[in-house]
Scaffold this active site. Sequence first.
Site, PDB file in Angstrom:
ATOM      1  N   SER A  23      44.289 -45.276  15.728  1.00 61.27           N
ATOM      2  CA  SER A  23      42.879 -44.857  15.825  1.00 61.27           C
ATOM      3  C   SER A  23      42.496 -43.925  14.685  1.00 61.27           C
ATOM      4  O   SER A  23      41.412 -43.336  14.695  1.00 61.27           O
ATOM      5  CB  SER A  23      42.646 -44.144  17.159  1.00 61.27           C
ATOM      6  OG  SER A  23      43.443 -42.972  17.250  1.00 61.27           O
ATOM      7  N   HIS A 156      -1.812 -56.846  24.964  1.00 61.82           N
ATOM      8  CA  HIS A 156      -1.492 -58.212  24.520  1.00 61.82           C
ATOM      9  C   HIS A 156      -1.786 -58.394  23.023  1.00 61.82           C
ATOM     10  O   HIS A 156      -2.029 -59.507  22.560  1.00 61.82           O
ATOM     11  CB  HIS A 156      -2.293 -59.258  25.318  1.00 61.82           C
ATOM     12  CG  HIS A 156      -2.146 -59.117  26.799  1.00 61.82           C
ATOM     13  ND1 HIS A 156      -1.095 -59.645  27.502  1.00 61.82           N
ATOM     14  CD2 HIS A 156      -2.934 -58.472  27.709  1.00 61.82           C
ATOM     15  CE1 HIS A 156      -1.240 -59.352  28.797  1.00 61.82           C
ATOM     16  NE2 HIS A 156      -2.338 -58.626  28.938  1.00 61.82           N
ATOM     17  N   SER A 277       8.725 -57.307  -4.031  1.00 63.78           N
ATOM     18  CA  SER A 277       9.363 -58.626  -4.069  1.00 63.78           C
ATOM     19  C   SER A 277       9.984 -58.871  -5.443  1.00 63.78           C
ATOM     20  O   SER A 277       9.489 -58.366  -6.457  1.00 63.78           O
ATOM     21  CB  SER A 277       8.311 -59.702  -3.768  1.00 63.78           C
ATOM     22  OG  SER A 277       8.768 -60.980  -4.122  1.00 63.78           O
ATOM     23  N   LYS A 283       3.590 -57.354  -4.045  1.00 64.71           N
ATOM     24  CA  LYS A 283       4.058 -57.037  -2.702  1.00 64.71           C
ATOM     25  C   LYS A 283       4.447 -55.563  -2.522  1.00 64.71           C
ATOM     26  O   LYS A 283       5.026 -54.947  -3.393  1.00 64.71           O
ATOM     27  CB  LYS A 283       5.278 -57.896  -2.334  1.00 64.71           C
ATOM     28  CG  LYS A 283       5.019 -59.383  -2.208  1.00 64.71           C
ATOM     29  CD  LYS A 283       4.035 -59.708  -1.099  1.00 64.71           C
ATOM     30  CE  LYS A 283       4.526 -59.350   0.278  1.00 64.71           C
ATOM     31  NZ  LYS A 283       5.704 -60.121   0.688  1.00 64.71           N
ATOM     32  N   GLU A 290      11.598 -52.095   8.778  1.00 65.63           N
ATOM     33  CA  GLU A 290      12.218 -53.357   9.196  1.00 65.63           C
ATOM     34  C   GLU A 290      13.729 -53.183   9.399  1.00 65.63           C
ATOM     35  O   GLU A 290      14.300 -53.656  10.391  1.00 65.63           O
ATOM     36  CB  GLU A 290      11.943 -54.448   8.162  1.00 65.63           C
ATOM     37  CG  GLU A 290      10.487 -54.868   8.114  1.00 65.63           C
ATOM     38  CD  GLU A 290      10.185 -55.830   6.971  1.00 65.63           C
ATOM     39  OE1 GLU A 290       9.150 -56.507   7.040  1.00 65.63           O
ATOM     40  OE2 GLU A 290      10.973 -55.885   6.008  1.00 65.63           O
TER      41      GLU A 290
END
Length: 484
Positions: A23, A156, A277, A283, A290
């Site tokens: 360990s 929603h 990008s 972009k 994310e």
Amino acid sequence: MNILRRGRLGNSIKEDVAKYTTSLDFDKEIFEADILCDIAHVIMLYEEGIIDKDTAKKIIEGLKGIYKNGIECLNLDPSLDDIHMVIENELIKKLGEDVAGRMHTGRSRNDEVATDLRLVLREKVLEISKLLINMLKDLLELADEHKHTLTVGYTHLQHAQPTTFAHHLLSYVSAIERDILRLFDTYKRINISPLGCGALATTGFKINRERTKELLGFDKLIENSMDGVSARDFILEVMADLSILGTNLSKICEELVLFSTYEFRTVEIANEYCSTSSIMPQKKNPDVAEIARAKLCKLNGNLVTALTILKALPNTYNRDLQEITPNLWESVYITIDTIKMIHGMLKTLKVNKDRMRELAYANYSTATELADTLVKEANIPFRTAHGIVGEVVRKSIEEKRDILEVIKEVLQKYNLKVDEEKIKKVLNPYENVKMRNVIGGPSPEEVEKRIKAFKERLEKYEKEVNEKINKINKIKENLLSYEI
């Protein structure tokens, strides 16, 4: 000769087996805690007359030296299994077995590792709590700036009712406050000492468990030695807390990604938390939010792994238990790192007030208040009012006509009379928000009260965390400066 295996096993071990079972790769997390645990145990052994003064003094000074030099100076031989044996082996090399070999009297690695884990985890829980408190303090400041910033709320993911950006931010504060309280509650069950439980049946030596509890700053003792060495529910509880926290944090990331799109354009994430990008030069991608969403998923997986390892283990100690801790530490560090990222994104967020206002006015978000007004002014059931307003909205959409013009016709159709000025007022999103002065509502007046209440509670939480941190630091200081 291997000090652990030489007796029963005759020092025989295959290198690949040693590497597979050790360990040491993740024991670095408990290195310092293990030495503090050793010092407390040796102090107790000396005070109870189990080892003599000279032996205790040499062991404690040797342990202090290892602590000062750090784990990097140790020979992390995988055949020694874990950090406990590595430290004891190092001490024996320095002091000889007749002295250092007495350190482990009346103790097992089973109660030792259980103690170490609790010592480290209580600090990690406090660190996470403090990070959350600091993030919420800045969120409250941001909310205070936007008490009057009109926006629209969603159900929603469709326009629902007008609100304010401050009210939206306080939804984050409210949820994460519960995460803090969960961690506080879990802390009580972490800060219980298993030291002295031995392998499973305590020891025949007249040890003093109350003394080691005091020396290490635990609040209570585990009162059954079998449970003391096998219990890992405190780890499960922390991992469950982090999993719930991760769900709340992921929700914030999701909304940052969503609301920063061109279609919403209500917020803009600072450049340092975005990327571009490799092919599309225009972009601006919300990469940090994310990646945070993805990393937080691991908290759920790690929790399930730990639950699955534990679900079919017999009492008391089984080596399977060591495989829980890598998952624990991964969850802890993902949480710490992600809180810092989300805090940074929120603190530097650019808010598009004009776009928020535009959306609040755009899509019949005041319809609910209009129905409530019909109930109050025309004395009709809410369900009837709901149907009437639904008809008004449908006709307005289908005929491409202003809602105020349509409602006059529909009210006339049902022979209902409502003052036009009252209708105009409830159709105004900001007036709509101001009416919602119920506790927890979006009115600026009510939001201001909630901000004040949250701030007062956060001050209390911060004080509690700081007191616990100071106590732990004092415990460390006392142990590392202890002289016989």
